[in-house]
Design a protein around this motif. Structure first.
Motif, short mmCIF file in Angstrom:
data_model
loop_
_atom_site.label_atom_id
_atom_site.label_comp_id
_atom_site.label_asym_id
_atom_site.label_seq_id
_atom_site.Cartn_x
_atom_site.Cartn_y
_atom_site.Cartn_z
N VAL A 1 43.06 73.14 11.73
CA VAL A 1 43.08 73.71 13.09
C VAL A 1 44.22 74.72 13.21
O VAL A 1 44.05 75.81 13.76
CB VAL A 1 43.21 72.61 14.15
CG1 VAL A 1 43.51 73.21 15.53
CG2 VAL A 1 41.94 71.78 14.23
N SER B 1 43.73 78.85 13.69
CA SER B 1 44.26 79.44 14.92
C SER B 1 45.19 80.61 14.62
O SER B 1 45.72 81.23 15.55
CB SER B 1 45.03 78.38 15.73
OG SER B 1 44.22 77.27 16.01
N ARG C 1 42.80 85.10 12.03
CA ARG C 1 41.78 84.06 11.97
C ARG C 1 40.39 84.56 11.57
O ARG C 1 39.64 83.82 10.94
CB ARG C 1 41.68 83.32 13.30
CG ARG C 1 41.38 84.16 14.51
CD ARG C 1 41.41 83.32 15.78
NE ARG C 1 41.22 84.11 16.98
CZ ARG C 1 42.22 84.73 17.61
NH1 ARG C 1 43.44 84.65 17.13
NH2 ARG C 1 41.99 85.42 18.71
N HIS D 1 38.46 82.65 8.85
CA HIS D 1 37.20 81.98 9.18
C HIS D 1 36.10 82.39 8.20
O HIS D 1 35.30 81.56 7.77
CB HIS D 1 36.77 82.32 10.61
CG HIS D 1 37.63 81.67 11.65
ND1 HIS D 1 37.23 81.52 12.96
CD2 HIS D 1 38.87 81.14 11.58
CE1 HIS D 1 38.19 80.93 13.65
NE2 HIS D 1 39.18 80.70 12.83
N LYS E 1 37.62 69.51 16.72
CA LYS E 1 38.57 70.58 17.06
C LYS E 1 38.47 71.72 16.04
O LYS E 1 38.63 72.89 16.40
CB LYS E 1 39.99 70.02 17.12
CG LYS E 1 40.24 69.13 18.33
CD LYS E 1 41.65 68.57 18.35
CE LYS E 1 41.88 67.68 19.56
NZ LYS E 1 43.25 67.10 19.57
N LYS F 1 36.98 75.73 16.84
CA LYS F 1 37.63 76.98 16.43
C LYS F 1 36.63 77.93 15.76
O LYS F 1 36.81 79.15 15.78
CB LYS F 1 38.78 76.69 15.46
CG LYS F 1 39.96 75.97 16.09
CD LYS F 1 40.66 76.87 17.10
CE LYS F 1 41.86 76.17 17.72
NZ LYS F 1 42.49 77.01 18.78
#
Length: 265
Positions: free
Chosen positions: A104, A108, A112, A116, A145, A149
């Motif tokens: 997480v 963040s 990102r 990702h 969580k 994201k």
């Protein structure tokens, strides 16, 4: 040697062959040729083999390394080693929750979008969904969580991996804890910002699930057992948050709620 001493010349050292370097070059070349042969005609991009992945930020390193020294890959913590550790420790709820906390923090990061994308390329979406299928409680909350994201940046990847069904099942669990319910609904809400993902969420019947949650809220609250005023207040806050995101999700899906549900929260 006598002649060299006479003319005052210095002996020249012959160059030493770096066999390790040459072996590395040969291995890289062979791997490159194998990749090109496999990808030929497949439509896949000709991308080099990944030898390094994103480094974890300090806050993620702290979460990732805490208590996991004996069960993590060697070397500096990276996204790749974190996902490897997630696979190695998949059956340990405590270890999985700690790794998800680190993920997480990484997801963040200000970079990102690139992270990702790399996360998806390394099959991280499938790995986290597998954790959610296997664990409940705080471990499932940590995994949710991570998915939240990713819900707006990798919506189609999540759908392709079966994420909508996993999230819907989490929301459908009878007597589900309000924080878990809220987290699952947040993930589904994030998916609705992509047109294709939104259609999949709708087809899964998530609107009906959300309406049922709103209708059953009074009954759920009657059945909950509290042992202190603080616990009661925490549950009230958790249910309020769950109902808020539930209404937001219904709004995103097109609010066609039945009359009896219209005025809830």
């Amino acid at each position: 040697n006598f002649l060299l001493r006479c003319v005052g010349a210095r002996p020249r050292l012959l160059p030493v062959m770096n066999y390790s370097h040459d072996t590395e070059m040969d291995r890289d070349w062979a791997a490159d040729q194998l990749r090109r042969k496999k990808n030929q005609g497949s439509g896949l991009p000709d991308m080099p083999i990944r030898r390094a992945t994103a480094a974890l930020p300090q806050v993620a390193v702290a979460a990732f390394q805490g208590g996991l020294a004996a069960s993590t890959p060697p070397g500096d913590p990276t996204l790749g080693s974190a996902l490897s550790a997630l696979s190695i420790n998949a059956k340990s709820a405590e270890h999985v929750a700690r790794i998800c906390e680190g993920l997480v923090a990484l997801l963040s990061d200000k970079e990102r979008v690139a992270v990702h994308t790399e996360f998806a390329q390394l099959k991280g979406v499938e790995a986290v969904l597998a954790i959610l299928r296997q664990h409940g409680g705080e471990t499932a909350l940590a995994a949710l969580k991570v998915i939240e994201k990713l819900s707006r940046t990798l919506p189609r990847e999540l759908c392709a991996a079966g994420g909508v069904d996993v999230l819907a099942r989490c929301a459908e669990v009878p007597g589900q804890a309000p924080r878990l319910l809220e987290a699952a609904l947040r993930c589904l809400h994030g998916l609705t910002f992509d047109s294709e993902a939104k259609a999949i969420v709708s087809r899964r019947g998530v609107r009906d699930i959300a309406e049922a949650i709103l209708e059953q809220e009074p009954l759920r609250k009657e059945r909950q057992v509290v042992t202190s005023k603080e616990q009661e207040e925490a549950l009230e806050e958790a249910w309020a948050d769950a109902m808020t995101i539930c209404n937001r999700l219904l709004h995103r899906l097109g609010d066609n709620r039945r009359p009896g549900v219209q005025n809830r929260r």
